[in-house]
Design a protein around this motif. Structure first.
Motif, short mmCIF file in Angstrom:
data_model
loop_
_atom_site.label_atom_id
_atom_site.label_comp_id
_atom_site.label_asym_id
_atom_site.label_seq_id
_atom_site.Cartn_x
_atom_site.Cartn_y
_atom_site.Cartn_z
N LYS A 6 55.26 40.54 73.35
CA LYS A 6 54.27 41.46 72.87
C LYS A 6 53.10 40.74 73.41
N GLN A 7 53.18 39.32 73.07
CA GLN A 7 51.86 38.47 72.67
C GLN A 7 52.04 38.66 74.52
N ALA A 8 52.90 38.28 75.47
CA ALA A 8 52.64 38.38 76.93
C ALA A 8 52.65 39.54 77.53
N ALA A 9 52.75 40.70 77.07
CA ALA A 9 52.04 41.73 77.61
C ALA A 9 50.69 41.93 77.14
N ALA A 10 50.41 41.59 76.48
CA ALA A 10 48.86 41.16 75.80
C ALA A 10 48.01 40.78 76.94
N ASP A 11 49.06 39.47 77.14
CA ASP A 11 48.49 38.31 77.85
C ASP A 11 47.41 38.69 79.49
N LYS B 291 47.55 41.93 79.79
CA LYS B 291 47.06 43.04 80.21
C LYS B 291 45.49 42.98 79.68
N LYS B 292 45.38 41.05 79.65
CA LYS B 292 43.32 40.63 79.28
C LYS B 292 43.60 40.07 80.98
N GLN B 293 44.77 39.71 81.78
CA GLN B 293 44.07 39.23 82.95
C GLN B 293 43.84 40.00 84.31
N GLY B 294 44.56 41.68 83.63
CA GLY B 294 44.61 42.75 84.79
C GLY B 294 42.73 43.08 83.66
N ALA B 295 42.56 43.83 82.77
CA ALA B 295 40.99 43.35 82.79
C ALA B 295 40.20 42.84 83.51
#
Length: 61
Positions: free
Chosen positions: A46-51, A53-57
């Motif tokens: 879950k944290q990897a997915a959030a990271d 997503k942050k990188q993409g944003a």
């Protein structure tokens, strides 16, 4: 008077039984450890997915 004493004894016995029931865990140490590791792995994903997503944003700005 005897009835009051009977109630007190029953109440004490019930509280003791409830405390013993709360303290017991239905899982063994191995099962607890396995569950903790499974939850930890899920949180890492879950944290990897959030990271990600942050990188993409961050790239879009």
């Amino acid at each position: 008077m005897a009835r009051g004493n009977q109630r007190e004894k029953a109440r004490e016995k019930n509280l003791k039984a409830q405390a013993a029931q709360k303290s017991k865990s239905g899982k063994t140490g191995f099962e607890m450890q396995r569950d903790k590791e499974a939850v930890a792995e899920m949180m890492r994903k879950k944290q990897a997915a959030a990271d990600a997503k942050k990188q993409g944003a961050g790239d879009k700005k």
